[in-house]
Write a protein that holds these residues in place. Sequence first.
Motif, PDB file in Angstrom:
ATOM      1  N   ALA A 159       0.873  -1.237   0.032  1.00  0.00           N
ATOM      2  CA  ALA A 159      -0.006  -0.025   0.097  1.00  0.00           C
ATOM      3  C   ALA A 159       0.792   1.179  -0.008  1.00  0.00           C
ATOM      4  O   ALA A 159       0.503   2.139  -0.795  1.00  0.00           O
ATOM      5  N   LEU A 160       1.905   1.380   0.855  1.00  0.00           N
ATOM      6  CA  LEU A 160       2.839   2.392   0.834  1.00  0.00           C
ATOM      7  C   LEU A 160       3.532   2.555  -0.700  1.00  0.00           C
ATOM      8  O   LEU A 160       3.416   3.728  -0.877  1.00  0.00           O
ATOM      9  N   LEU A 161       3.794   1.692  -1.102  1.00  0.00           N
ATOM     10  CA  LEU A 161       4.748   1.615  -2.392  1.00  0.00           C
ATOM     11  C   LEU A 161       3.602   2.180  -3.550  1.00  0.00           C
ATOM     12  O   LEU A 161       4.089   2.957  -4.447  1.00  0.00           O
ATOM     13  N   ASP A 162       2.435   1.725  -3.722  1.00  0.00           N
ATOM     14  CA  ASP A 162       1.537   2.239  -4.434  1.00  0.00           C
ATOM     15  C   ASP A 162       1.089   3.580  -4.340  1.00  0.00           C
ATOM     16  O   ASP A 162       1.065   4.361  -5.315  1.00  0.00           O
ATOM     17  N   ALA A 163       1.012   3.965  -3.194  1.00  0.00           N
ATOM     18  CA  ALA A 163       0.638   5.473  -2.707  1.00  0.00           C
ATOM     19  C   ALA A 163       1.880   6.591  -3.194  1.00  0.00           C
ATOM     20  O   ALA A 163       1.493   7.689  -3.601  1.00  0.00           O
ATOM     21  N   ARG A 164       2.920   5.773  -3.290  1.00  0.00           N
ATOM     22  CA  ARG A 164       4.081   6.729  -3.736  1.00  0.00           C
ATOM     23  C   ARG A 164       4.388   6.624  -5.121  1.00  0.00           C
ATOM     24  O   ARG A 164       5.483   7.336  -5.475  1.00  0.00           O
ATOM     25  N   THR A 209       9.128   5.909 -11.258  1.00  0.00           N
ATOM     26  CA  THR A 209       9.738   7.050 -11.564  1.00  0.00           C
ATOM     27  C   THR A 209      10.049   8.270 -10.665  1.00  0.00           C
ATOM     28  O   THR A 209      10.566   9.442 -10.771  1.00  0.00           O
ATOM     29  N   ALA A 210       9.282   8.129  -9.744  1.00  0.00           N
ATOM     30  CA  ALA A 210       9.164   9.174  -8.585  1.00  0.00           C
ATOM     31  C   ALA A 210      10.537   9.130  -7.880  1.00  0.00           C
ATOM     32  O   ALA A 210      11.029   8.228  -7.492  1.00  0.00           O
ATOM     33  N   VAL A 211      11.072  10.411  -7.723  1.00  0.00           N
ATOM     34  CA  VAL A 211      12.507  10.612  -7.143  1.00  0.00           C
ATOM     35  C   VAL A 211      12.400  11.639  -5.896  1.00  0.00           C
ATOM     36  O   VAL A 211      11.817  12.718  -5.971  1.00  0.00           O
ATOM     37  N   MET A 212      12.731  10.974  -4.697  1.00  0.00           N
ATOM     38  CA  MET A 212      12.761  11.990  -3.590  1.00  0.00           C
ATOM     39  C   MET A 212      14.267  11.525  -2.884  1.00  0.00           C
ATOM     40  O   MET A 212      14.192  10.577  -2.047  1.00  0.00           O
ATOM     41  N   ALA A 213      15.285  12.298  -3.262  1.00  0.00           N
ATOM     42  CA  ALA A 213      16.470  12.049  -2.873  1.00  0.00           C
ATOM     43  C   ALA A 213      16.775  12.300  -1.202  1.00  0.00           C
ATOM     44  O   ALA A 213      15.965  12.960  -0.699  1.00  0.00           O
TER      45      ALA A 213
END
Length: 397
Positions: A159-164, A209-213
Amino acid sequence: MSDVIVVGIGADGWAGLPEPAREAARAAEVLLGSRRQLDLLPDEVKADRVPWPSPLLAALLGLLDAHRDRRVCVLASGDPMFHGIGSTVVKLLGAERVTVLPHPSSASLACARLGWPLDGVEVISAVGRPVSLLHPVLHPDHRVLVLSADGATPAAVAALLDARGYGDSELTVLEQLGGPRERVVAGLARDHWPVADPLNVVAVHCRGTAVMATVPGLPDDVYAHDGQLTKREVRAVTLARLQPVPGQLLWDVGAGAGSIAIEWSRAHRACRAVAVEADRERASRIGANAQALGVPYLSVVEGRAPAALDGLDPPDAVFVGGGVTAPGMLEACWAALRPGGRLVVNAVTLESERLVAEWHDRMGGDLTRIAVQRAAPIGGFTGWRPLHPVTQWTVVK
């Protein structure tokens, strides 16, 4: 107190233990472990079997002390020194009084099944910890192992992965690794994940593809705030001056949305921070931001500095972003700072600028003017819109 032997045991139970570990169990007078682990041992092991109490950590030292005159063997899952009880026992008793006999960890077994190199995998423990710790390690094509707390962990991870935005990530749930009931279930994060066997590891191959370094300077819009936010460009410069170091402690004083404390904590999982904020609503918002950005253990102190700083652990770095001109503020921060510590003050008003200039005259350090302009619409065109300039004073104690 007698010395303690900690024996790592896997889902394969007695059959998977080498002879030295078996002999330690046979020679023990008291066996400490979970009920599941204790039940893995055969009747030939005659020791008194004492299941762990709950909560465990608060009672562990007393439990060991209660059996101080007996031969104690502690059972641990897999490698006791890898996210295991062995580390806690050593911390309580000292390394010289503890013998550890490891078993392959669940992480090494999982990598063996998947063909993943262990040194290229991020390992996160969700045992007694929130799955939000995953946020800082979610990157495109990154591999992560989650040590599950129970059978509900795989669904929480999915669920966390899907939301992110990582719903296409490949998930593999490995149950009862190394035991006769070993089972492997694979799918995607966006799939429905039923409750798994309580003894499981979740392997994640991140697809998205979401990036949050983890380097400083997250986008401003990832924070909930009311305007009291150190803006992205200034935040990156500020954290470069604070120099996050694993194991060190930051005070973020007048924290606003908590962005400095949060990005200090995201730099490394061993970085610690305290966010001090006088406004109740903002203090609550800091906790929510920390949870959403993967540092749920960020400490939030609601109170007005400098009085709210009393009793806090001495910091290795201090950032003052709000309340600079409060009487005694800089004196208290400087006095508390450890030798070699960094003090960074951001001033945005004439009054706070005058104060930091006076401190710079007395204490030295670096004085920097930061001016940022962002492109923004002007009618049907685009022009430069300046942010409030910041005067930054940095000094090392």
